[in-house]
Design a protein around this motif. Structure first.
Motif, mmCIF file in Angstrom:
data_model
loop_
_atom_site.group_PDB
_atom_site.id
_atom_site.type_symbol
_atom_site.label_atom_id
_atom_site.label_comp_id
_atom_site.label_asym_id
_atom_site.label_seq_id
_atom_site.Cartn_x
_atom_site.Cartn_y
_atom_site.Cartn_z
ATOM 1 N N LYS A 47 0.839 -1.312 0.056
ATOM 2 C CA LYS A 47 -0.118 -0.077 -0.041
ATOM 3 C C LYS A 47 0.866 1.283 -0.111
ATOM 4 N N GLY A 48 0.482 2.370 -0.817
ATOM 5 C CA GLY A 48 1.010 3.668 -0.647
ATOM 6 C C GLY A 48 0.390 4.775 -1.037
ATOM 7 N N ASP A 49 0.559 5.615 -0.904
ATOM 8 C CA ASP A 49 0.035 7.173 -0.881
ATOM 9 C C ASP A 49 0.027 7.287 -2.346
ATOM 10 N N PRO A 50 -1.240 7.960 -3.147
ATOM 11 C CA PRO A 50 -1.278 8.396 -4.486
ATOM 12 C C PRO A 50 -0.129 8.950 -4.706
ATOM 13 N N GLY A 51 0.532 8.389 -6.115
ATOM 14 C CA GLY A 51 1.954 9.181 -6.519
ATOM 15 C C GLY A 51 2.907 8.694 -6.128
ATOM 16 N N GLN A 52 2.758 7.719 -4.958
ATOM 17 C CA GLN A 52 4.165 7.207 -4.218
ATOM 18 C C GLN A 52 4.630 6.170 -5.157
ATOM 19 N N PHE A 53 5.884 6.009 -5.469
ATOM 20 C CA PHE A 53 6.413 4.822 -6.330
ATOM 21 C C PHE A 53 6.956 3.707 -5.078
ATOM 22 N N ILE A 54 6.771 2.630 -5.465
ATOM 23 C CA ILE A 54 7.471 1.734 -4.415
ATOM 24 C C ILE A 54 8.193 0.724 -5.506
ATOM 25 N N THR A 55 9.452 0.079 -4.869
ATOM 26 C CA THR A 55 10.250 -0.833 -5.361
ATOM 27 C C THR A 55 9.971 -2.227 -5.036
ATOM 28 N N LEU A 56 9.729 -2.896 -6.289
ATOM 29 C CA LEU A 56 9.427 -4.257 -5.822
ATOM 30 C C LEU A 56 10.476 -5.362 -6.597
ATOM 31 N N SER A 57 10.955 -6.417 -5.917
ATOM 32 C CA SER A 57 11.875 -7.214 -6.447
ATOM 33 C C SER A 57 11.198 -8.585 -6.765
ATOM 34 N N PHE A 58 11.419 -9.165 -7.681
ATOM 35 C CA PHE A 58 10.760 -10.577 -8.090
ATOM 36 C C PHE A 58 12.057 -11.633 -8.444
ATOM 37 N N LEU A 59 11.783 -12.682 -7.930
ATOM 38 C CA LEU A 59 12.888 -13.789 -8.411
ATOM 39 C C LEU A 59 12.311 -14.689 -9.703
ATOM 40 N N ARG A 60 13.181 -14.569 -10.735
ATOM 41 C CA ARG A 60 12.735 -15.535 -11.790
ATOM 42 C C ARG A 60 13.730 -16.420 -11.814
ATOM 43 N N LYS A 61 13.287 -17.592 -12.033
ATOM 44 C CA LYS A 61 13.934 -18.929 -12.034
ATOM 45 C C LYS A 61 14.927 -19.011 -13.205
ATOM 46 N N GLY A 62 16.025 -19.293 -12.907
ATOM 47 C CA GLY A 62 17.187 -19.286 -13.709
ATOM 48 C C GLY A 62 17.564 -17.901 -14.438
ATOM 49 N N GLU A 63 17.436 -16.584 -13.708
ATOM 50 C CA GLU A 63 17.452 -15.563 -14.319
ATOM 51 C C GLU A 63 17.917 -14.499 -13.166
ATOM 52 N N GLY A 64 17.617 -14.937 -11.967
ATOM 53 C CA GLY A 64 17.729 -13.807 -10.570
ATOM 54 C C GLY A 64 16.829 -12.936 -10.614
ATOM 55 N N LEU A 65 16.934 -11.824 -9.775
ATOM 56 C CA LEU A 65 15.990 -10.753 -9.529
ATOM 57 C C LEU A 65 15.580 -9.761 -10.748
ATOM 58 N N VAL A 66 14.300 -9.273 -10.665
ATOM 59 C CA VAL A 66 13.698 -8.506 -11.843
ATOM 60 C C VAL A 66 13.294 -7.155 -10.686
ATOM 61 N N ASN A 67 13.871 -6.161 -10.894
ATOM 62 C CA ASN A 67 13.357 -4.956 -9.945
ATOM 63 C C ASN A 67 12.449 -4.025 -10.901
ATOM 64 N N VAL A 68 11.343 -3.573 -10.427
ATOM 65 C CA VAL A 68 10.439 -2.589 -11.103
ATOM 66 C C VAL A 68 10.054 -1.764 -9.881
#
Length: 111
Positions: A47-68
């Protein structure tokens, strides 16, 4: 269980960025590792305030982390689905266009 992307909704921010894939595992939110965390605790971080960006990291099998970076999400709806052996908890984040799910062994669920 691990929290994973169950679906990427068309037209949402996640689809527009094009970096994420179904089955990517959520690794961290706001630089806090959430692997192995309860989904209800992760929702609070999303959850975040409108207009606030948050960073998410996902682990993809065989490729490592993907940040968005995405706008803070608001929990739009939660549904529980009961499979043959597993209880699946699904959180739909319509504001960013992601459906996150976690498989929970139904034998461990205390009602």
């Amino acid at each position: 269980g691990e929290i994973y992307i169950d679906e990427i909704l068309p037209g949402g921010e996640a689809a527009e960025q094009g970096k994420l894939q179904v089955d990517d595992r959520l690794w961290s939110v706001r630089n806090q590792t959430v692997a192995g965390s309860r989904l209800v605790n992760v929702e609070k971080l999303l959850k975040g305030d409108p207009g606030q960006f948050i960073t998410l990291s996902f682990l993809r099998k065989g490729e490592g982390l993907v940040n968005v970076n995405m706008m803070g999400a608001v929990k739009d709806k939660v549904r529980l689905e009961l499979g043959e052996q597993l209880l699946v908890m699904t959180v739909v984040l319509e504001s960013v266009g992601l459906v996150l799910s976690v498989d929970v062994d139904s034998r461990r669920v205390i009602v």
